[in-house]
Design a protein around this motif. Structure first.
Motif, mmCIF file in Angstrom:
data_model
loop_
_atom_site.group_PDB
_atom_site.id
_atom_site.type_symbol
_atom_site.label_atom_id
_atom_site.label_comp_id
_atom_site.label_asym_id
_atom_site.label_seq_id
_atom_site.Cartn_x
_atom_site.Cartn_y
_atom_site.Cartn_z
ATOM 1 N N ALA A 94 -1.395 -95.052 43.608
ATOM 2 C CA ALA A 94 -1.590 -94.239 44.799
ATOM 3 C C ALA A 94 -2.709 -93.243 44.565
ATOM 4 N N LEU A 95 -3.497 -93.014 45.586
ATOM 5 C CA LEU A 95 -4.554 -92.020 45.493
ATOM 6 C C LEU A 95 -4.001 -90.602 45.442
ATOM 7 N N SER A 96 -2.803 -90.414 45.975
ATOM 8 C CA SER A 96 -2.200 -89.095 46.026
ATOM 9 C C SER A 96 -1.835 -88.549 44.656
ATOM 10 N N ALA A 97 -1.864 -89.394 43.625
ATOM 11 C CA ALA A 97 -1.548 -88.947 42.272
ATOM 12 C C ALA A 97 -2.663 -88.132 41.640
ATOM 13 N N LEU A 98 -3.814 -88.101 42.257
ATOM 14 C CA LEU A 98 -4.967 -87.422 41.665
ATOM 15 C C LEU A 98 -4.601 -86.000 41.281
ATOM 16 N N GLY A 99 -4.611 -85.735 39.983
ATOM 17 C CA GLY A 99 -4.225 -84.442 39.458
ATOM 18 C C GLY A 99 -3.768 -84.574 38.030
ATOM 19 N N PHE A 100 -3.254 -83.474 37.492
ATOM 20 C CA PHE A 100 -2.907 -83.423 36.079
ATOM 21 C C PHE A 100 -1.415 -83.338 35.818
ATOM 22 N N SER A 101 -0.623 -83.766 36.770
ATOM 23 C CA SER A 101 0.815 -83.837 36.573
ATOM 24 C C SER A 101 1.151 -85.200 35.988
ATOM 25 N N ALA A 102 1.631 -85.222 34.751
ATOM 26 C CA ALA A 102 1.950 -86.479 34.082
ATOM 27 C C ALA A 102 3.011 -87.268 34.833
ATOM 28 N N ARG A 103 3.876 -86.568 35.541
ATOM 29 C CA ARG A 103 4.952 -87.230 36.272
ATOM 30 C C ARG A 103 4.451 -88.012 37.472
ATOM 31 N N SER A 104 3.211 -87.800 37.845
ATOM 32 C CA SER A 104 2.636 -88.527 38.970
ATOM 33 C C SER A 104 2.162 -89.920 38.576
ATOM 34 N N TYR A 105 2.130 -90.200 37.298
ATOM 35 C CA TYR A 105 1.627 -91.471 36.805
ATOM 36 C C TYR A 105 2.763 -92.363 36.322
ATOM 37 N N ASP A 106 2.659 -93.632 36.668
ATOM 38 C CA ASP A 106 3.744 -94.570 36.411
ATOM 39 C C ASP A 106 3.567 -95.385 35.136
ATOM 40 N N TYR A 107 2.347 -95.606 34.725
ATOM 41 C CA TYR A 107 2.073 -96.436 33.560
ATOM 42 C C TYR A 107 1.116 -95.730 32.624
ATOM 43 N N TRP A 108 1.290 -95.998 31.328
ATOM 44 C CA TRP A 108 0.511 -95.323 30.305
ATOM 45 C C TRP A 108 -0.021 -96.297 29.271
ATOM 46 N N GLY A 109 -1.219 -95.997 28.779
ATOM 47 C CA GLY A 109 -1.796 -96.778 27.703
ATOM 48 C C GLY A 109 -1.172 -96.430 26.371
ATOM 49 N N GLN A 110 -1.596 -97.150 25.345
ATOM 50 C CA GLN A 110 -0.999 -96.972 24.019
ATOM 51 C C GLN A 110 -1.504 -95.734 23.299
ATOM 52 N N GLY A 111 -2.580 -95.146 23.789
ATOM 53 C CA GLY A 111 -3.184 -93.992 23.159
ATOM 54 C C GLY A 111 -4.256 -94.386 22.164
ATOM 55 N N THR A 112 -5.281 -93.590 22.097
ATOM 56 C CA THR A 112 -6.332 -93.798 21.114
ATOM 57 C C THR A 112 -6.689 -92.451 20.502
ATOM 58 N N GLN A 113 -6.878 -92.437 19.199
ATOM 59 C CA GLN A 113 -7.086 -91.190 18.490
ATOM 60 C C GLN A 113 -8.564 -90.831 18.415
ATOM 61 N N VAL A 114 -8.844 -89.568 18.690
ATOM 62 C CA VAL A 114 -10.187 -89.021 18.525
ATOM 63 C C VAL A 114 -10.118 -87.948 17.444
ATOM 64 N N THR A 115 -10.847 -88.163 16.379
ATOM 65 C CA THR A 115 -10.908 -87.210 15.279
ATOM 66 C C THR A 115 -12.296 -86.597 15.244
ATOM 67 N N VAL A 116 -12.360 -85.284 15.209
ATOM 68 C CA VAL A 116 -13.636 -84.577 15.195
ATOM 69 C C VAL A 116 -13.798 -83.937 13.825
ATOM 70 N N SER A 117 -14.753 -84.425 13.063
ATOM 71 C CA SER A 117 -14.960 -83.930 11.710
ATOM 72 C C SER A 117 -16.370 -84.264 11.256
ATOM 73 N N SER A 118 -16.919 -83.377 10.444
ATOM 74 C CA SER A 118 -18.221 -83.611 9.848
ATOM 75 C C SER A 118 -18.097 -84.163 8.443
#
Length: 124
Positions: free
Chosen positions: A100-124
């Motif tokens: 739904a377009l109405s989900a646009l926002g930052f409420s996690a509860r508005s989203y029904d499906y989730w990816g597995q996650g990917t890690q971002v590491t910031v280091s020199s």
């Protein structure tokens, strides 16, 4: 069910760039929202940026001007271009989907499906 597959991320140097991608499979609606959420150790999951299939998008102030979200409708894929990465950008990034377009926002509860996650590491 919709399935989300993420790619990208990894080790990034401060000030460097990387791009995350998320492809949604088995999407049956022309109207949907895809978003990116980040969870750092010891912190709550926070919304980073999201975009609807109509092209409307919002981006968190913490990354505005550095991160850019885009969507490829033909490939049902959302990208997060991360430029000028900072140490506080590190964490696990999750792609989220709502039929739904109405989900646009930052409420996690508005989203029904989730990816597995990917890690971002910031280091020199």
């Amino acid at each position: 069910q919709v399935k989300l597959v993420e790619s990208g991320g990894g080790l990034v140097q401060p000030g460097g760039s990387t791009r995350l991608s998320c492809t949604a499979y088995r999407v049956t609606s022309a109207y949907y929202t895809l978003g990116w959420f980040r969870q750092a150790p010891g912190k709550e999951r926070e919304g980073i940026s999201c975009i609807g299939s109509d092209g409307h998008s919002i981006t968190a102030d913490s990354v505005k001007g550095r991160f850019t979200i885009s969507i490829d409708i033909a490939k049902q894929t959302v990208h997060l271009q991360m430029n000028n990465v900072r140490p506080e950008d590190a964490g696990d990034y999750y792609c989220a989907f709502s039929p739904a377009l109405s989900a646009l926002g930052f409420s996690a509860r508005s989203y029904d499906y989730w990816g597995q996650g990917t890690q971002v590491t910031v280091s020199s």
